[in-house]
Write an enzyme that holds these catalytic residues in place. Structure first.
Site, mmCIF file in Angstrom:
data_model
loop_
_atom_site.group_PDB
_atom_site.id
_atom_site.type_symbol
_atom_site.label_atom_id
_atom_site.label_comp_id
_atom_site.label_asym_id
_atom_site.label_seq_id
_atom_site.Cartn_x
_atom_site.Cartn_y
_atom_site.Cartn_z
ATOM 1 N N TRP A 69 2.003 -0.077 -4.807
ATOM 2 C CA TRP A 69 2.274 -1.290 -4.037
ATOM 3 C C TRP A 69 0.994 -1.990 -3.593
ATOM 4 C CZ3 TRP A 69 7.114 -2.862 -4.273
ATOM 5 C CH2 TRP A 69 8.102 -1.915 -4.520
ATOM 6 N N GLU A 139 -12.081 -9.972 0.696
ATOM 7 C CA GLU A 139 -10.964 -9.812 1.614
ATOM 8 C C GLU A 139 -11.526 -9.750 3.025
ATOM 9 O OE1 GLU A 139 -8.359 -6.620 0.572
ATOM 10 O OE2 GLU A 139 -7.898 -7.428 -1.402
ATOM 11 N N HIS A 259 -0.521 -5.118 9.013
ATOM 12 C CA HIS A 259 -1.059 -6.143 8.123
ATOM 13 C C HIS A 259 -0.660 -7.504 8.667
ATOM 14 C CE1 HIS A 259 -2.144 -8.416 4.593
ATOM 15 N NE2 HIS A 259 -2.675 -7.335 4.054
ATOM 16 N N ARG A 308 -8.610 -7.175 9.958
ATOM 17 C CA ARG A 308 -7.159 -7.332 10.072
ATOM 18 C C ARG A 308 -6.646 -7.288 11.499
ATOM 19 N NH1 ARG A 308 -5.176 -3.752 4.809
ATOM 20 N NH2 ARG A 308 -5.798 -5.323 3.268
ATOM 21 N N HIS A 369 1.507 -1.296 8.373
ATOM 22 C CA HIS A 369 0.954 -1.279 7.031
ATOM 23 C C HIS A 369 0.229 0.022 6.673
ATOM 24 C CE1 HIS A 369 -0.712 -2.814 3.316
ATOM 25 N NE2 HIS A 369 -1.948 -2.735 3.761
ATOM 26 N N ARG A 404 -8.942 0.118 9.474
ATOM 27 C CA ARG A 404 -9.404 0.223 8.088
ATOM 28 C C ARG A 404 -9.893 -1.119 7.564
ATOM 29 N NH1 ARG A 404 -6.847 -0.720 3.010
ATOM 30 N NH2 ARG A 404 -4.896 -1.214 4.057
#
Length: 589
Positions: A69, A139, A259, A308, A369, A404
């Site tokens: 995923w 990202e 997330h 995030r 997430h 993370r």
């Protein structure tokens, strides 16, 4: 609270296990790997290549774990001008002061070579137009383009495909559709295998055992402890719960990454939700409110590409200010061709819910997430239980700290799986089963069966966790969650004790999963209650500031004699040793 900087080995086991029938069959191996994502299959392939008889146990099919995923990609210093030091710096910033720097340095220095070994194993990453160089994107939290991707936004699926093919080509023994139950240990507290339940027809059926002196947990995350998550249905915290029952330490469970951009499907949406990869923002999509205002500008130097936790908090604040449930991600300026070539999976997912990113902004909201914490390990993947290893999302290596960094998860699974295999290969080859059976270390004493939750309690646990321990937490919400979870636990214990007059849940997959979810939920809430600060993805509205003086340290958590979480703190942001068995550290892969 007491601080500890020692690596004292805990008393083996907790004296508890899941209520389950006795194993009706067994097989022998040198290593059993539980899980079939990037971490599990990499560990299995490397152990088998070192001559160890390796068995892979996986809860569904080989390619059904969390890895498939993963949309965005795998981060490593692969591009011109990028260095491991720069990757290290970005990771430490995202981790909000709680990364173990030695673990991060291991990750970023060994990462590039590990990615190239993955490519030699058959993984095919996207390349730049007219070139054979790997195409790299950005990202959140990354100051450079260092994210390798495949199939546009299908990186995990490609990595899973390559590793599954390699496992099948190598002829590794696999047991699919099997839920791991408990760790087996000998009288000295050393790992001796696992019990498991195989669902459906196959070579084995029902409860059995795999006997092995080394067990590698690679069971993925625990996102299903919340009502809405990006995690697949199999992510029910089984590995963390097994480790706790076996007496292992877990750490950092309070740091659950939500997330920021998950497709919003309404307030009643439950289960696995479609992820809108951070790579969409990396390519230039903007976060906006209903009026089209970009609210991340001025919030952080990286705007939409901030770490995030910062983006998730900004979305929640803006939504609360405006009295709405979600914000929007606007990528209309990409055009149809870019959406179709770069993000085909996301485009299809949105259109399946009657949203067309080519012509309209995507409604997004945070959802559970990734678990930054898990079973505590050292740099060789060893836990505090001898012979038990952990890697991937189930593990807490210290790499992620309080949050993370995007796309570090696949790399962590890859690097630390290789280090586990190197550690196992450096040890003397196990004795044949007959010789072990004649040895001086008999099996451990029987453990007390743990009362099971009714399958329908799963939904109750999820609702409690979403309301009390979700993106925004407080002393009041966490106390309420703790009390409600304790009520569920107590009702299960009373039903088990009064089995003669009350129908207790029968052993089975749904009851075992619900019981595992309750276990990890209680530990998560206990840690979140204790950490009275806001740090990374742990957001306490009643303690909105970061407090390095008191809380720049980790909790090491076990289950006590009453099966309740027992917490103690580390002396620093680094972890103490898990054990010292006198063996030299293996050479790097």
């Amino acid at each position: 609270m007491t601080a500890t900087g020692t690596g004292t080995r805990p008393v083996p086991g907790t004296g508890i296990r899941l209520t389950a029938p006795a194993p009706g069959w067994s097989i022998e191996a040198d290593v059993v790997v539980v899980g079939s994502g990037v971490a599990g299959l990499t560990a299995a392939l490397r152990c088998a290549a070192a001559g160890r008889r390796t068995v892979v146990v996986t809860k569904a099919r080989l390619d059904d774990g969390s890895t498939r995923w993963a949309q965005g990609g795998i981060a490593a210093a692969l591009g011109e001008g990028d260095t491991p030091e720069q990757h290290l710096a970005d990771t430490l910033v995202a981790g909000a002061g709680l990364c173990d720097e030695e673990a991060v340095r291991t990750l970023v220095t060994e990462g590039p070579d590990a990615v190239h070994r993955l490519i030699r194993s058959g993984a095919r990453f996207d390349t730049a137009p007219g070139s054979e160089e790997i195409a790299l994107t950005r990202e959140g939290g990354h100051h450079r383009r260092r994210i390798a991707h495949a199939g546009g936004d299908a990186t995990g699926a490609e990595i899973s495909r390559a590793l599954v093919e390699a496992v099948r080509a190598a002829g590794l023994r696999t047991i699919e559709n099997a839920l791991v139950l408990d760790l087996l240990t000998d009288a000295d507290g050393h790992t001796s295998g696992v019990t498991l339940h195989v669902m459906g027809e196959g070579q084995h059926d029902g409860v059995g055992a795999v006997h092995a002196p080394a067990v590698v947990l690679a069971t993925g995350g625990m996102g299903q402890v919340f009502s809405a998550t990006t995690n697949p249905p199999v992510s029910t915290g089984d590995g963390v719960a097994l480790a706790l029952r076996a007496g292992a330490e877990v750490s950092d469970l309070e740091f659950v990454q939500f997330h920021p951009t998950v497709l919003y499907l309404g307030p009643e949406a439950e289960g696995q939700q479609p992820l809108i990869s951070e790579a969409v923002r990396g390519e230039g999509a903007h976060l906006v409110d209903a009026a089209g205002t970009r609210f991340m500008v001025g919030q952080h130097e990286l705007a939409e590409l901030a770490p995030r936790d910062i983006v998730a908090k900004a979305i929640m604040r803006r939504a609360h200010e405006q009295g709405v449930e979600h914000m929007y991600l606007d990528g209309r300026h990409f055009g149809a061709q870019m959406w179709e070539s770069r993000f085909p999976t996301i485009l299809a997912a949105c259109r399946s819910h009657d949203i067309d990113p080519v012509t309209e902004p995507i409604p997004v909201a945070p959802a559970a997430h990734y678990a930054s914490g898990g079973v505590r390990t050292d740099l060789r993947g060893r836990t505090t239980v001898p012979g038990l290893y952990a890697c991937g999302e189930v593990a807490c290596t210290g790499v992620h700290g309080a949050n993370r960094l995007a796309s570090n998860s696949l790399l962590e699974g890859l690097v630390f799986a290789e280090r586990i295999a190197a550690d196992i290969a450096a040890r003397p080859a196990p004795e044949p089963a007959a010789a072990r059976a004649a040895g001086t270390a008999p099996a451990s004493a029987p453990r007390t069966p743990l009362p099971l939750l009714a399958p329908e309690a799963r939904g109750a646990v999820q609702r409690i966790m979403t309301a009390g321990a979700g993106v925004l937490r407080s002393a009041e919400s966490l106390a309420r969650a703790a009390a409600e979870l304790e009520s569920i636990r107590r009702e299960a214990a009373e039903a088990s004790a009064a089995r003669a007059t009350h129908k207790a849940p029968e052993p089975g997959v749904e009851a075992w999963e619900a019981t595992n979810l309750l276990c990890v939920a209680r530990v998560l809430v206990a840690a979140a209650q204790r950490r009275t600060e806001t740090r990374g993805c742990h957001w306490r509205e009643d303690h909105p500031e970061r407090d390095d003086g008191s809380w720049r340290r980790h909790f090491c958590i076990t289950l006590d004699a009453d099966r309740a979480p027992a917490l103690h703190t580390t002396a620093t942001a680094g972890f103490p040793p898990t054990a010292d068995d006198g063996l030299p550290a293996p050479a790097s892969p």
